[in-house]
Every structure is written in structure tokens, then in C-alpha cells.
Design an enzyme around this catalytic site. Structure first.
Site, PDB file in Angstrom:
ATOM      1  N   CYS A   1      -4.227   2.149  -4.736  1.00 28.95           N
ATOM      2  CA  CYS A   1      -3.382   3.151  -4.078  1.00 28.95           C
ATOM      3  C   CYS A   1      -2.077   3.369  -4.845  1.00 28.95           C
ATOM      4  O   CYS A   1      -1.571   4.486  -4.905  1.00 28.95           O
ATOM      5  CB  CYS A   1      -3.084   2.740  -2.639  1.00 28.95           C
TER       6      CYS A   1
ATOM      7  N   HIS B   1       0.903  -1.149   0.000  1.00 25.78           N
ATOM      8  CA  HIS B   1       0.000   0.000   0.000  1.00 25.78           C
ATOM      9  C   HIS B   1       0.942   1.199   0.000  1.00 25.78           C
ATOM     10  O   HIS B   1       1.881   1.255   0.786  1.00 25.78           O
ATOM     11  CB  HIS B   1      -0.877   0.044   1.252  1.00 25.78           C
TER      12      HIS B   1
END
Length: 181
Positions: A121, A51
Site C-alpha cells: 500500500c 497502511h
């Protein structure tokens, strides 16, 4: 004489959403032997399910199933990042950057557009990094979803993984009015 533009540091925070499981499962997930995996440069090994977020103008900006969010650096429940990548500096002012984010949040990066493999992301971080610095984030991050999907394991898990919505807790949804809501 004109004043030089201020430079603002831009960083990429990389978190391991798998908390170490991806490292143990990467031979199974990617169909690579442990020896073959070790021959890759350390940064290109799959040590985590990443992420990412962008740190600029003293805030952390990221994208998930809730849309674009922001918080103080390291302020989500993910805690401190596993890796910090220095992307350089930008001359883009905070005001221009927040306008840019607002337009992204109303177009390409709405919450309902989130997809774990194709629009996530890392896609957001890559887009924002290029806007701010002209540089992409490391390809070992952006290439991982297609690498996983190219395996039988990835294809078998795709229906389940496509339903996963990720929104790291602890951030504030970005809004045009004041940068945070």
C-alpha cells in the site's frame, strides 16, 4: 483568456495496522534501544506498522492483495486514520486520475503483485502521490520494510510475513467502468 485549472487537495491517510504493538516491539524488531529510538524525530520513530492511502477527488484509494480499491474517506473497517499528511494540491482531473488508476490496476498494482515488504500500500501511495503532486510520501513510511528486514528479527520472520496478504475491508475494488464495482 484561459480559465485556470482547478486545484484538488491530496492527502495521505496513515493507519496503524499493529494497533500499537509496533511501538512496544520496535526495540526488538529494529534492534534499537528505547533511548536510541526516542532520539529520532517523532515522525521517524516506528509508532505503527503503516497502511497508507491517498485521498483525492472526495475518495480514498488504496492497494492491497485485492488490487486497487476505493471508498469514502475513512470508510474501511480501519476507521479514521491515525495521521493525515497534507501532500498539497493537484491539477489532475478526476477523469485523468481514474484512467491512470485503471492503467496501474492492469499493470503494476494487480492484486497478485502485492508483497508486504516490497510492493504494498505504501508503494502504491508513493507512486500515486508523485503522479498527483510530484512529491513522495514520507521516507519513514517507505523505508520501514527495509529497516525491519535488515534486522535478524526481520530476517527470521520474513517467510511468515511474506505470506501475509492485506486488504482492508470496507473498500470497493476499483474498476475502469465507473470507478468502483
Amino acid at each position: 483568456m484561459e480559465e485556470p485549472l482547478a486545484l484538488h487537495p491530496v492527502k495521505l491517510y496513515v493507519y496503524d495496522l499493529s494497533k500499537g504493538m509496533a511501538r512496544r516491539l520496535s526495540p526488538l524488531m529494529l534492534g534499537k534501544s528505547t533511548a536510541e529510538h526516542r532520539r529520532r524525530p517523532p515522525a521517524a520513530r516506528v509508532p505503527h506498522w503503516p497502511h497508507t492511502s491517498i485521498i483525492v477527488h472526495k475518495d480514498e484509494f488504496f492497494y492491497g492483495s485485492g488490487g486497487i480499491s476505493s471508498c469514502a474517506p475513512g470508510g474501511t473497517l480501519l476507521g479514521p486514520p491515525d495521521t493525515v499528511v497534507d501532500l498539497g494540491n493537484t491539477e489532475v482531473t478526476e477523469e485523468i486520475f481514474l484512467e491512470y488508476l485503471s492503467s496501474l490496476g492492469e499493470s503494476m498494482f494487480r492484486g497478485e503483485s502485492y508483497n508486504l515488504f516490497e510492493h504494498n500500500c505504501n508503494t502504491f501511495s508513493n507512486e500515486v502521490a508523485q503522479f498527483l503532486t510530484g512529491k513522495k510520501i514520507p521516507s519513514y513510511i517507505t523505508d520501514l520494510p527495509s529497516e525491519v528486514l535488515a534486522t535478524p528479527f526481520g530476517q527470521a520472520l520474513r517467510p511468515l510475513l511474506d505470506s501475509i496478504q492485506i486488504q482492508p475491508p470496507g473498500g470497493n475494488t476499483f474498476s475502469r467502468h465507473n470507478g468502483q464495482s
